[in-house]
Design a protein around this motif. Structure first.
Motif, PDB file in Angstrom:
ATOM      1  N   VAL A  92     -11.897  -7.481  -2.742  1.00  0.00           N
ATOM      2  CA  VAL A  92     -10.432  -7.527  -2.830  1.00  0.00           C
ATOM      3  C   VAL A  92      -9.826  -7.488  -1.435  1.00  0.00           C
ATOM      4  CG1 VAL A  92      -8.370  -6.326  -3.676  1.00  0.00           C
ATOM      5  CG2 VAL A  92     -10.369  -6.570  -5.172  1.00  0.00           C
ATOM      6  N   SER A  93     -10.377  -6.680  -0.553  1.00  0.00           N
ATOM      7  CA  SER A  93      -9.883  -6.643   0.839  1.00  0.00           C
ATOM      8  C   SER A  93     -10.014  -8.008   1.500  1.00  0.00           C
ATOM      9  CB  SER A  93     -10.647  -5.593   1.648  1.00  0.00           C
ATOM     10  OG  SER A  93     -10.416  -4.309   1.126  1.00  0.00           O
ATOM     11  N   ALA A  94     -11.146  -8.681   1.276  1.00  0.00           N
ATOM     12  CA  ALA A  94     -11.368 -10.007   1.871  1.00  0.00           C
ATOM     13  C   ALA A  94     -10.379 -11.031   1.314  1.00  0.00           C
ATOM     14  CB  ALA A  94     -12.800 -10.456   1.618  1.00  0.00           C
ATOM     15  N   ILE A  95     -10.109 -10.961   0.013  1.00  0.00           N
ATOM     16  CA  ILE A  95      -9.155 -11.889  -0.595  1.00  0.00           C
ATOM     17  C   ILE A  95      -7.758 -11.649  -0.022  1.00  0.00           C
ATOM     18  CG2 ILE A  95      -7.985 -12.524  -2.754  1.00  0.00           C
ATOM     19  CD1 ILE A  95     -10.718 -11.806  -4.162  1.00  0.00           C
ATOM     20  N   ARG A  96      -7.389 -10.386   0.115  1.00  0.00           N
ATOM     21  CA  ARG A  96      -6.038 -10.079   0.635  1.00  0.00           C
ATOM     22  C   ARG A  96      -5.902 -10.477   2.110  1.00  0.00           C
ATOM     23  NH1 ARG A  96      -5.187  -5.346  -3.354  1.00  0.00           N
ATOM     24  NH2 ARG A  96      -4.100  -6.540  -4.956  1.00  0.00           N
TER      25      ARG A  96
END
Length: 177
Positions: A92-96
């Motif tokens: 999720v951090s990478a997507i954001r």
């Protein structure tokens, strides 16, 4: 409307490999690729889980492991435990980050395991509302939900090389426009 490319197909057909090849080519052309990919973890040719890799940093986390094989806490899913905290920390951090920094967002995979995380579901929604091009692998059981939102490519062993070229062309055309 931003380009949305969804790839689906049976297990082991090469969906992640295709996405990785597209990411390498897009990067080679000088565009920033962000998001996450999921890979099987095998021991003695037996699948024991899945890991998540952030495309921008290379950071890894454990998405799922066979019950009883990990010290991590998880949500039961068949014979696996899904490690929601790891998915959120890495995936999720990478997507954001990709929503802010990348020219192309890759999400591999949008599937039932990943949907155990409300934050993952929210992040996918944010990507779909954004103007960033998206290349996503979608689990075959979930593809009908995404089909109306973009272009769907169903991979097979016979068509995967041809589909790679078609998908890469679509994405490069979008990025160059």
């Amino acid at each position: 409307m931003a380009l949305r490319v969804f790839v689906t197909g049976p297990a082991g057909v090469g969906k992640t490999t295709l996405v990785e090849k597209v990411a390498k080519e897009v990067d080679r052309w000088g565009y920033l690729v962000g998001g996450m990919i999921t890979k099987e973890v095998r021991r003695n040719r037996r699948r024991i889980g899945f890991k998540i890799i952030a495309l921008d940093t290379g950071e890894e986390g454990t998405l799922a492991s066979l019950r009883g094989t990990s010290h991590l806490q998880g949500v039961p899913f068949g014979k696996y435990l899904v490690h929601v905290d790891e998915l959120e920390r890495v995936g999720v951090s990478a997507i954001r980050r990709a929503l802010v920094e990348a020219d192309l967002i890759i999400i591999d995979e949008i599937g039932p395991m990943e949907y155990k995380s409300d934050e993952f579901v929210k992040a996918v929604g944010e990507v779909l509302k954004s103007e960033k091009p998206l290349l996503a692998v979608v689990h075959r059981k979930m593809i009908d939900k995404f089909r109306p939102l973009g272009k769907t490519h169903v991979l097979s062993v016979e068509n995967r090389n041809r589909e790679f070229g078609v998908i890469l062309d679509e994405i490069m055309k979008e990025l160059k426009s």
